[in-house]
Design an enzyme around this catalytic site. Structure first.
Site, PDB file in Angstrom:
ATOM      1  N   HIS A 197      28.780  19.857   9.939  1.00  0.00           N
ATOM      2  CA  HIS A 197      28.166  21.151  10.245  1.00  0.00           C
ATOM      3  C   HIS A 197      28.780  21.754  11.521  1.00  0.00           C
ATOM      4  CE1 HIS A 197      24.549  19.250   8.026  1.00  0.00           C
ATOM      5  NE2 HIS A 197      25.034  20.181   7.228  1.00  0.00           N
ATOM      6  N   SER A 208      24.279  14.766   5.103  1.00  0.00           N
ATOM      7  CA  SER A 208      23.060  14.404   5.826  1.00  0.00           C
ATOM      8  C   SER A 208      22.374  13.231   5.137  1.00  0.00           C
ATOM      9  CB  SER A 208      22.115  15.606   5.892  1.00  0.00           C
ATOM     10  OG  SER A 208      22.715  16.651   6.621  1.00  0.00           O
ATOM     11  N   ARG A 225      32.596  21.203   0.594  1.00  0.00           N
ATOM     12  CA  ARG A 225      33.275  19.908   0.655  1.00  0.00           C
ATOM     13  C   ARG A 225      34.024  19.605  -0.626  1.00  0.00           C
ATOM     14  NH1 ARG A 225      27.770  17.124   2.342  1.00  0.00           N
ATOM     15  NH2 ARG A 225      27.166  18.934   1.107  1.00  0.00           N
ATOM     16  N   LYS A 269       9.360  19.469   1.338  1.00  0.00           N
ATOM     17  CA  LYS A 269      10.293  18.389   1.675  1.00  0.00           C
ATOM     18  C   LYS A 269       9.928  17.809   3.022  1.00  0.00           C
ATOM     19  CE  LYS A 269      14.980  19.427   0.142  1.00  0.00           C
ATOM     20  NZ  LYS A 269      16.202  19.948   0.728  1.00  0.00           N
TER      21      LYS A 269
HETATM   22  P1  ADP Z   1      21.180  22.536   2.470  1.00  0.00           P
HETATM   23  O1  ADP Z   1      19.944  21.711   2.248  1.00  0.00           O
HETATM   24  O2  ADP Z   1      20.909  23.986   2.632  1.00  0.00           O
HETATM   25  O3  ADP Z   1      22.338  22.241   1.542  1.00  0.00           O
HETATM   26  P2  ADP Z   1      22.597  21.064   4.486  1.00  0.00           P
HETATM   27  O4  ADP Z   1      22.100  20.798   5.871  1.00  0.00           O
HETATM   28  O5  ADP Z   1      22.797  19.883   3.621  1.00  0.00           O
HETATM   29  O6  ADP Z   1      21.593  22.119   3.918  1.00  0.00           O
HETATM   30  O7  ADP Z   1      23.984  21.854   4.535  1.00  0.00           O
HETATM   31  C1  ADP Z   1      24.142  23.119   5.115  1.00  0.00           C
HETATM   32  C2  ADP Z   1      25.554  23.629   4.848  1.00  0.00           C
HETATM   33  O8  ADP Z   1      26.498  22.756   5.443  1.00  0.00           O
HETATM   34  C3  ADP Z   1      25.959  23.687   3.383  1.00  0.00           C
HETATM   35  O9  ADP Z   1      26.790  24.806   3.192  1.00  0.00           O
HETATM   36  C4  ADP Z   1      26.743  22.434   3.172  1.00  0.00           C
HETATM   37  O10 ADP Z   1      27.685  22.574   2.114  1.00  0.00           O
HETATM   38  C5  ADP Z   1      27.445  22.333   4.488  1.00  0.00           C
HETATM   39  N1  ADP Z   1      27.852  20.964   4.797  1.00  0.00           N
HETATM   40  C6  ADP Z   1      27.109  19.839   4.715  1.00  0.00           C
HETATM   41  N2  ADP Z   1      27.845  18.757   5.082  1.00  0.00           N
HETATM   42  C7  ADP Z   1      29.064  19.224   5.405  1.00  0.00           C
HETATM   43  C8  ADP Z   1      30.288  18.613   5.829  1.00  0.00           C
HETATM   44  N3  ADP Z   1      30.403  17.306   5.973  1.00  0.00           N
HETATM   45  N4  ADP Z   1      31.344  19.412   6.059  1.00  0.00           N
HETATM   46  C9  ADP Z   1      31.220  20.745   5.886  1.00  0.00           C
HETATM   47  N5  ADP Z   1      30.132  21.385   5.472  1.00  0.00           N
HETATM   48  C10 ADP Z   1      29.067  20.640   5.229  1.00  0.00           C
END
Ligand code: ADP
Length: 152
Positions: free
Chosen positions: A17, A127, A90, A41
């Site tokens: 992120h 995450s 990703r 959630k």
């Molecule tokens: P959500 O529950 O909205 O998917 P996340 O916190 O999982 O929230 O992810 C938020 C954003 O960050 C999404 O666009 C996701 O694709 C991106 N993201 C998550 N992990 C990575 C990573 N390792 N590298 C780049 N982008 C990521």
């Protein structure tokens, strides 16, 4: 002023992120990191802690701010007069998931989604993997851009 929001659950906020924000920061005047509150959630990392960790991560960037929200993402964008939503890609699974959301956000909110391809060294980080490792007592510090406080 060019404003973008970066919405997500951020449970937890990872180096993946952070990488997206660092790529976007020179393109926008302001970025609002929105931590989505979903009543259905239950979080693993408390929201207040994550808000503080993200704030600490970007303390050198006054144009990057963080705010929890529990409204529709397009309404959150409109609240901040943001015309752009940042998301990270990703792999093709992310693309397939994001594509219809980007279309509906454009139709309903006149908001464009801006996608960043993850740097390869962070592409494996999610995450959910971090939560799983942490739950079983593994050291996840290499995956996070801040240091977890000791009780976590
Ligand atoms: P959500 O529950 O909205 O998917 P996340 O916190 O999982 O929230 O992810 C938020 C954003 O960050 C999404 O666009 C996701 O694709 C991106 N993201 C998550 N992990 C990575 C990573 N390792 N590298 C780049 N982008 C990521």
């Amino acid at each position: 002023m060019r404003v973008a929001i970066f919405p997500g659950s951020f449970d937890p906020f990872t180096k993946g992120h952070e990488d997206i924000i660092l790529k976007a920061v020179s393109l926008f005047d302001k970025i609002v990191i929105g931590i989505g509150r979903n009543i259905n959630k239950k979080r693993y990392f408390p929201l207040e802690d994550m808000e503080a960790y993200i704030r600490e991560t970007f303390k050198a960037y006054p144009n990057v701010v963080v705010e929890p929200y529990d409204i529709l993402t397009i309404e959150f964008a409109q609240k901040h007069q943001a015309k752009f939503i940042l998301r990270g890609l990703r792999n093709t699974t992310d693309f397939d998931y994001e594509n219809p959301i980007a279309q509906i956000n454009r139709i309903q909110g006149e908001i464009e989604s801006v996608f960043f391809i993850t740097s390869p060294e962070y592409a494996f980080i999610s995450s959910s993997i971090v939560r799983e490792m942490h739950r079983y007592g593994r050291d996840v510090s290499d995956l996070l851009p801040y240091k977890l406080r000791s009780q976590q």
